[in-house]
Design a protein around this motif. Structure first.
Motif, mmCIF file in Angstrom:
data_model
loop_
_atom_site.group_PDB
_atom_site.id
_atom_site.type_symbol
_atom_site.label_atom_id
_atom_site.label_comp_id
_atom_site.label_asym_id
_atom_site.label_seq_id
_atom_site.Cartn_x
_atom_site.Cartn_y
_atom_site.Cartn_z
ATOM 1 N N SER A 155 -80.280 14.838 66.240
ATOM 2 C CA SER A 155 -80.295 13.861 67.496
ATOM 3 C C SER A 155 -81.429 13.692 67.943
ATOM 4 N N PRO A 156 -81.965 12.374 68.189
ATOM 5 C CA PRO A 156 -83.436 12.143 68.962
ATOM 6 C C PRO A 156 -83.272 12.751 70.195
ATOM 7 N N ALA A 157 -84.588 12.999 70.711
ATOM 8 C CA ALA A 157 -84.742 13.822 71.894
ATOM 9 C C ALA A 157 -83.946 12.632 73.169
ATOM 10 N N TRP A 158 -84.065 11.361 72.913
ATOM 11 C CA TRP A 158 -83.607 10.499 73.999
ATOM 12 C C TRP A 158 -82.072 10.697 74.285
ATOM 13 N N VAL A 159 -81.209 11.413 73.558
ATOM 14 C CA VAL A 159 -79.760 11.333 73.678
ATOM 15 C C VAL A 159 -79.465 11.996 74.991
ATOM 16 N N ASN A 160 -80.022 12.838 75.339
ATOM 17 C CA ASN A 160 -79.750 13.540 76.965
ATOM 18 C C ASN A 160 -80.496 12.610 77.907
ATOM 19 N N HIS A 161 -81.027 11.758 77.764
ATOM 20 C CA HIS A 161 -81.640 10.896 78.816
ATOM 21 C C HIS A 161 -80.432 10.541 79.638
ATOM 22 N N VAL A 162 -80.676 10.337 81.162
ATOM 23 C CA VAL A 162 -79.638 9.963 81.776
ATOM 24 C C VAL A 162 -79.834 8.498 82.481
ATOM 25 N N ASN A 163 -80.586 7.592 81.669
ATOM 26 C CA ASN A 163 -80.755 6.303 82.245
ATOM 27 C C ASN A 163 -80.624 5.118 81.030
ATOM 28 N N LEU A 164 -79.683 5.850 80.062
ATOM 29 C CA LEU A 164 -79.603 4.904 79.020
ATOM 30 C C LEU A 164 -78.596 3.542 79.142
ATOM 31 N N SER A 165 -78.661 2.754 78.408
ATOM 32 C CA SER A 165 -77.689 1.695 78.505
ATOM 33 C C SER A 165 -77.299 1.212 77.217
ATOM 34 N N VAL A 166 -76.135 0.456 77.060
ATOM 35 C CA VAL A 166 -75.517 0.072 75.694
ATOM 36 C C VAL A 166 -75.651 -1.647 75.626
ATOM 37 N N VAL A 167 -75.992 -2.153 74.610
ATOM 38 C CA VAL A 167 -75.830 -3.597 74.636
ATOM 39 C C VAL A 167 -74.864 -3.961 73.205
ATOM 40 N N MET A 168 -74.310 -4.954 73.463
ATOM 41 C CA MET A 168 -73.214 -5.705 72.353
ATOM 42 C C MET A 168 -74.117 -7.024 72.485
ATOM 43 N N ALA A 169 -74.809 -7.379 71.435
ATOM 44 C CA ALA A 169 -75.791 -8.394 71.359
ATOM 45 C C ALA A 169 -75.500 -9.452 70.158
ATOM 46 N N GLY A 170 -75.968 -10.517 70.300
ATOM 47 C CA GLY A 170 -75.948 -11.825 69.295
ATOM 48 C C GLY A 170 -77.100 -12.414 69.447
ATOM 49 N N HIS A 171 -77.701 -12.838 67.921
ATOM 50 C CA HIS A 171 -78.962 -13.612 68.043
ATOM 51 C C HIS A 171 -78.955 -14.078 66.434
ATOM 52 N N ARG A 172 -79.717 -15.216 66.352
ATOM 53 C CA ARG A 172 -79.951 -15.831 64.951
ATOM 54 C C ARG A 172 -81.227 -16.455 64.921
ATOM 55 N N ASN A 173 -81.866 -16.511 63.612
ATOM 56 C CA ASN A 173 -83.148 -17.193 63.618
ATOM 57 C C ASN A 173 -83.051 -18.610 63.743
ATOM 58 N N ASN A 174 -81.944 -19.290 63.138
ATOM 59 C CA ASN A 174 -81.677 -20.888 63.154
ATOM 60 C C ASN A 174 -80.318 -21.057 62.816
ATOM 61 N N GLY A 175 -80.162 -22.172 62.334
ATOM 62 C CA GLY A 175 -78.845 -22.720 62.102
ATOM 63 C C GLY A 175 -77.783 -22.719 63.105
ATOM 64 N N THR A 176 -76.443 -22.898 62.857
ATOM 65 C CA THR A 176 -75.611 -23.460 64.066
ATOM 66 C C THR A 176 -75.212 -22.290 64.794
ATOM 67 N N ALA A 177 -75.383 -22.683 66.138
ATOM 68 C CA ALA A 177 -74.876 -21.829 67.211
ATOM 69 C C ALA A 177 -73.513 -21.383 67.088
ATOM 70 N N ASP A 178 -73.351 -20.106 67.570
ATOM 71 C CA ASP A 178 -72.002 -19.289 66.994
ATOM 72 C C ASP A 178 -71.991 -18.314 68.279
ATOM 73 N N PHE A 179 -71.016 -17.283 68.261
ATOM 74 C CA PHE A 179 -70.970 -16.272 68.750
ATOM 75 C C PHE A 179 -70.366 -15.148 68.057
ATOM 76 N N ALA A 180 -70.803 -13.776 68.616
ATOM 77 C CA ALA A 180 -70.255 -12.569 68.317
ATOM 78 C C ALA A 180 -69.046 -12.217 69.304
#
Length: 216
Positions: A155-180
């Motif tokens: 485990s990296p040292a940051w796992v016990n930090h108390v200010n972590l957040s989680v993201v569920m993200a989407g991104h593309r460099n080009n092409g047709t807009a869509d969604f995750a």
């Protein structure tokens, strides 16, 4: 501070919880019982408050990756635990352009030891990042019940930090807009792991709801 396992959402009310997902950005919505994140050339994500720890805890959810849609470099669906230091994070990145899923623990947006697999929407339908006894585990599942560990590391040292957040993200460099899309965030399945609650004495151990699982 609470462990991530105390953060749960099934997205069934089709209304984003502004407390649980207070850090969200982009035109994210809940639709059809899922968290829907645009996959465009902009950056969008469901993001929790920066108020959790990964120590003896987990993040896990069902993931529906975007279509490649003519993108030439990347069309991403990502589940990442984010630290307060930009580019220092850990989790999963699915790229439907390359057809790969990466299990990453990054510093400066880079991980020279990333485990990269051929992505299967069936085999890797559920993703889970969990920390236990000083080891970080990247697990995948076809059904949210039977899990396979794809990577383990100290485990990296940051796992016990108390200010972590989680993201569920989407991104593309080009092409047709869509969604995750994402669903069943930390929602237990038969044979999976039930949610635990951090007490003043520490985080209670996960209680199994079925037989021993691979990766569990």
């Amino acid at each position: 501070m609470p462990g991530f396992a105390t953060l749960t959402d099934n997205f069934d009310d089709n209304s984003r919880d502004l407390v649980k997902w207070s850090g969200s950005y982009g035109d994210v919505v809940e639709s059809g019982g899922r968290a829907r994140v645009p996959c465009t050339t902009a950056f969008s994500a469901y993001q929790s408050a920066s108020a959790y720890t990964l120590d003896e805890s987990q993040v896990g959810c069902q993931v529906f990756a975007p279509a490649m849609g003519g993108a030439t470099v990347e069309a991403l669906a990502e589940v990442l635990v984010i630290t307060s230091v930009g580019g220092t994070d850990g989790g999963f990145s699915i790229n439907t352009v390359t057809g790969q899923i990466s299990c990453v623990s990054r510093t400066g947006y880079f991980d020279g030891s990333a485990v990269v697999l051929a992505y299967s929407a069936t085999t890797h339908a559920w993703l889970r990042l969990r920390e236990s006894a000083g080891v970080l585990h990247w697990d995948t599942s076809p059904d949210g019940a039977a899990w396979t560990t794809r990577r383990s590391s100290v485990s990296p040292a940051w796992v016990n930090h108390v200010n972590l957040s989680v993201v569920m993200a989407g991104h593309r460099n080009n092409g047709t807009a869509d969604f995750a899309e994402f669903d069943n965030f930390n929602i237990a399945r038969a044979g999976g792991l039930s949610v635990s609650v951090r007490s003043a004495a520490g985080l209670s151990p996960y209680a199994r709801t079925g037989p021993t699982l691979s990766g569990g």
